[in-house]
Design an enzyme around this catalytic site. Sequence first.
Site, PDB file in Angstrom:
ATOM      1  N   CYS A 159       0.816  -1.230   0.000  1.00  0.00           N
ATOM      2  CA  CYS A 159       0.000   0.000   0.000  1.00  0.00           C
ATOM      3  C   CYS A 159       0.841   1.268   0.000  1.00  0.00           C
ATOM      4  CB  CYS A 159      -0.926   0.020   1.211  1.00  0.00           C
ATOM      5  SG  CYS A 159      -2.254  -1.159   1.047  1.00  0.00           S
TER       6      CYS A 159
HETATM    7  N1  CO8 Z   1     -19.914  -9.865   7.678  1.00  0.00           N
HETATM    8  C1  CO8 Z   1     -20.398  -9.969   8.944  1.00  0.00           C
HETATM    9  N2  CO8 Z   1     -19.618 -10.174  10.034  1.00  0.00           N
HETATM   10  C2  CO8 Z   1     -18.290 -10.298   9.819  1.00  0.00           C
HETATM   11  C3  CO8 Z   1     -17.723 -10.228   8.543  1.00  0.00           C
HETATM   12  C4  CO8 Z   1     -18.586  -9.993   7.440  1.00  0.00           C
HETATM   13  N3  CO8 Z   1     -18.126  -9.895   6.196  1.00  0.00           N
HETATM   14  N4  CO8 Z   1     -16.383 -10.388   8.649  1.00  0.00           N
HETATM   15  C5  CO8 Z   1     -16.110 -10.561   9.957  1.00  0.00           C
HETATM   16  N5  CO8 Z   1     -17.266 -10.521  10.668  1.00  0.00           N
HETATM   17  C6  CO8 Z   1     -17.433 -10.676  12.109  1.00  0.00           C
HETATM   18  C7  CO8 Z   1     -16.322 -11.508  12.713  1.00  0.00           C
HETATM   19  O1  CO8 Z   1     -16.637 -12.881  12.624  1.00  0.00           O
HETATM   20  C8  CO8 Z   1     -16.284 -11.017  14.148  1.00  0.00           C
HETATM   21  O2  CO8 Z   1     -17.303 -11.667  14.880  1.00  0.00           O
HETATM   22  P1  CO8 Z   1     -17.078 -12.027  16.444  1.00  0.00           P
HETATM   23  O3  CO8 Z   1     -16.907 -10.689  17.112  1.00  0.00           O
HETATM   24  O4  CO8 Z   1     -18.329 -12.755  16.783  1.00  0.00           O
HETATM   25  O5  CO8 Z   1     -15.817 -12.847  16.494  1.00  0.00           O
HETATM   26  C9  CO8 Z   1     -16.691  -9.543  14.035  1.00  0.00           C
HETATM   27  O6  CO8 Z   1     -17.336  -9.405  12.758  1.00  0.00           O
HETATM   28  C10 CO8 Z   1     -15.504  -8.602  14.101  1.00  0.00           C
HETATM   29  O7  CO8 Z   1     -14.479  -9.045  13.176  1.00  0.00           O
HETATM   30  P2  CO8 Z   1     -13.118  -8.329  13.010  1.00  0.00           P
HETATM   31  O8  CO8 Z   1     -12.449  -8.191  14.334  1.00  0.00           O
HETATM   32  O9  CO8 Z   1     -12.334  -8.990  11.919  1.00  0.00           O
HETATM   33  O10 CO8 Z   1     -13.606  -6.910  12.442  1.00  0.00           O
HETATM   34  P3  CO8 Z   1     -12.976  -5.490  12.584  1.00  0.00           P
HETATM   35  O11 CO8 Z   1     -13.930  -4.638  13.321  1.00  0.00           O
HETATM   36  O12 CO8 Z   1     -11.546  -5.511  13.016  1.00  0.00           O
HETATM   37  O13 CO8 Z   1     -12.973  -4.993  11.043  1.00  0.00           O
HETATM   38  C11 CO8 Z   1     -11.417  -4.771   9.214  1.00  0.00           C
HETATM   39  C12 CO8 Z   1     -12.257  -5.711  10.063  1.00  0.00           C
HETATM   40  C13 CO8 Z   1     -12.380  -3.874   8.405  1.00  0.00           C
HETATM   41  C14 CO8 Z   1     -10.581  -5.589   8.269  1.00  0.00           C
HETATM   42  C15 CO8 Z   1     -10.543  -3.867  10.107  1.00  0.00           C
HETATM   43  O14 CO8 Z   1      -9.862  -4.639  11.050  1.00  0.00           O
HETATM   44  C16 CO8 Z   1      -9.517  -3.078   9.328  1.00  0.00           C
HETATM   45  O15 CO8 Z   1      -9.818  -2.336   8.407  1.00  0.00           O
HETATM   46  N6  CO8 Z   1      -8.256  -3.164   9.728  1.00  0.00           N
HETATM   47  C17 CO8 Z   1      -7.163  -2.445   9.040  1.00  0.00           C
HETATM   48  C18 CO8 Z   1      -6.787  -3.224   7.855  1.00  0.00           C
HETATM   49  C19 CO8 Z   1      -5.838  -2.526   6.961  1.00  0.00           C
HETATM   50  O16 CO8 Z   1      -5.694  -1.340   6.890  1.00  0.00           O
HETATM   51  N7  CO8 Z   1      -5.170  -3.291   6.190  1.00  0.00           N
HETATM   52  C20 CO8 Z   1      -4.292  -2.762   5.232  1.00  0.00           C
HETATM   53  C21 CO8 Z   1      -4.193  -3.805   4.240  1.00  0.00           C
HETATM   54  S1  CO8 Z   1      -3.974  -3.244   2.699  1.00  0.00           S
HETATM   55  C22 CO8 Z   1      -2.309  -3.303   2.212  1.00  0.00           C
HETATM   56  O17 CO8 Z   1      -1.383  -3.122   2.902  1.00  0.00           O
HETATM   57  C23 CO8 Z   1      -2.094  -3.627   0.786  1.00  0.00           C
HETATM   58  C24 CO8 Z   1      -1.870  -5.059   0.645  1.00  0.00           C
HETATM   59  C25 CO8 Z   1      -1.735  -5.381  -0.782  1.00  0.00           C
HETATM   60  C26 CO8 Z   1      -3.008  -5.221  -1.542  1.00  0.00           C
HETATM   61  C27 CO8 Z   1      -3.699  -6.504  -1.713  1.00  0.00           C
HETATM   62  C28 CO8 Z   1      -4.878  -6.370  -2.651  1.00  0.00           C
HETATM   63  C29 CO8 Z   1      -5.804  -7.565  -2.697  1.00  0.00           C
END
Ligand code: CO8
Length: 377
Positions: free
Chosen positions: A159
């Site tokens: 990124c």
């Molecule tokens: N629908 C419904 N519920 C869901 C879903 C879904 N799709 N997904 C997860 N849940 C549930 C989980 O099961 C969990 O349930 P429980 O609490 O019962 O265990 C609950 O929701 C919470 O899950 P999470 O803890 O995973 O959710 P978050 O609140 O942390 O949100 C995010 C997830 C949105 C991913 C968040 O953590 C985030 O944005 N983090 C930062 C990520 C980031 O910035 N990453 C950068 C990566 S990009 C990069 O560097 C480039 C890489 C190369 C590119 C690749 C291209 C493909």
Amino acid sequence: MEATHRPVISSTGLFTPSESISNEELVESFNKYVELFNAENADAIAAGGVEALAPSSVEFIEKASGIKARNVMVKDPILDPETMSPRWEERGNDELSILAEIGVKAARQALERAGRRPENVDAVLCAASNMQRPYPAMAIEIQQALGIDGFAFDMNVACSSATFGIQTAADYIRAGNAKSVLVVSPEITSGHLNWRDRDSHFIFGDVATAVLVEDAAIAPPDHWDILGTRLKTVFSNNIRNNFGFLNRAHPETSNAADKLFVQEGRKVFKEVVPMVAQMIVDEAERLSIDPRGLRRLWLHQANTGMNRLIAHRVLGHEASEDESPTVLDTYGNTSSAGSIIAFHLHSEDLAEGDTGLICSFGAGYSAGTVFVRKTAA
Ligand code: CO8
């Protein structure tokens, strides 16, 4: 001794694919896939050998990430529950490859906006999360398609590729090795996203951006001075993709889910926010800039919560949309292109002398800051 070559941003370009997938469409298709999977595996699930898949939800996606839609190169195969991946005809070696094609479109726009002819560009950097192939370099193909005489190479810092590219280009200019450098970031993220993974199927979108970094001596009068750039990397496995040519060495796992994007989103969130906020404040201090006086932050577009926290720590108050614009609501996370899209779409209204920050962060971990100041004609 005073530097004789001063790097500036002359212009930017943006290519946005015409097709877009809303959260509603995405979740409908994902949940059909879940239904099919659970029905096909009903016996194994009942016997405890296979875990049933859980459905996705529009509410979760928007609340957790701020993403409402994403652009993609091709929509139908991604939404087909039997396919859930992009599909297009493989092109021959004598045709422009798809990643180069969108990079060229963004680059042409940047050149046009600066009134620059390709023959006056010295170098092309293709700075993106994933290249279509190892070689020949995508950058050289883009260079050839644009008709640029000079040199070109690829660089991948996930990124943060675009900001690392901007610093590299700025260094060529500072050293007097080039006067005009194109930093092109074509991001076809749909190819490395696991559309069957509930935790991440909503995150990414496709796009291409270009930034023309030039010596102030030749730049158009209306440009952005680069006040300073800073890069940082800290190794982490929390965002990882194991796809690569050495997968041939262990064919039994070459199609496993870890050969696509995987992350520990919560850990990324917790670790990256303080690292990036501190880096911005430290760099502002080094450049004698009051971070609270920054007119606008063009932050990496991964998650609205992350951006809210980072902007708050930098500005000292809750940032307005005007101070820290969001593009991920309609573009999704476009990896290295995100902060450049925000800059491209939300910079024309700034006045001469206004100071802002382009900032990226992501896998590696990697982070980059580019402080800029508007100069008008
Ligand atoms: N629908 C419904 N519920 C869901 C879903 C879904 N799709 N997904 C997860 N849940 C549930 C989980 O099961 C969990 O349930 P429980 O609490 O019962 O265990 C609950 O929701 C919470 O899950 P999470 O803890 O995973 O959710 P978050 O609140 O942390 O949100 C995010 C997830 C949105 C991913 C968040 O953590 C985030 O944005 N983090 C930062 C990520 C980031 O910035 N990453 C950068 C990566 S990009 C990069 O560097 C480039 C890489 C190369 C590119 C690749 C291209 C493909």
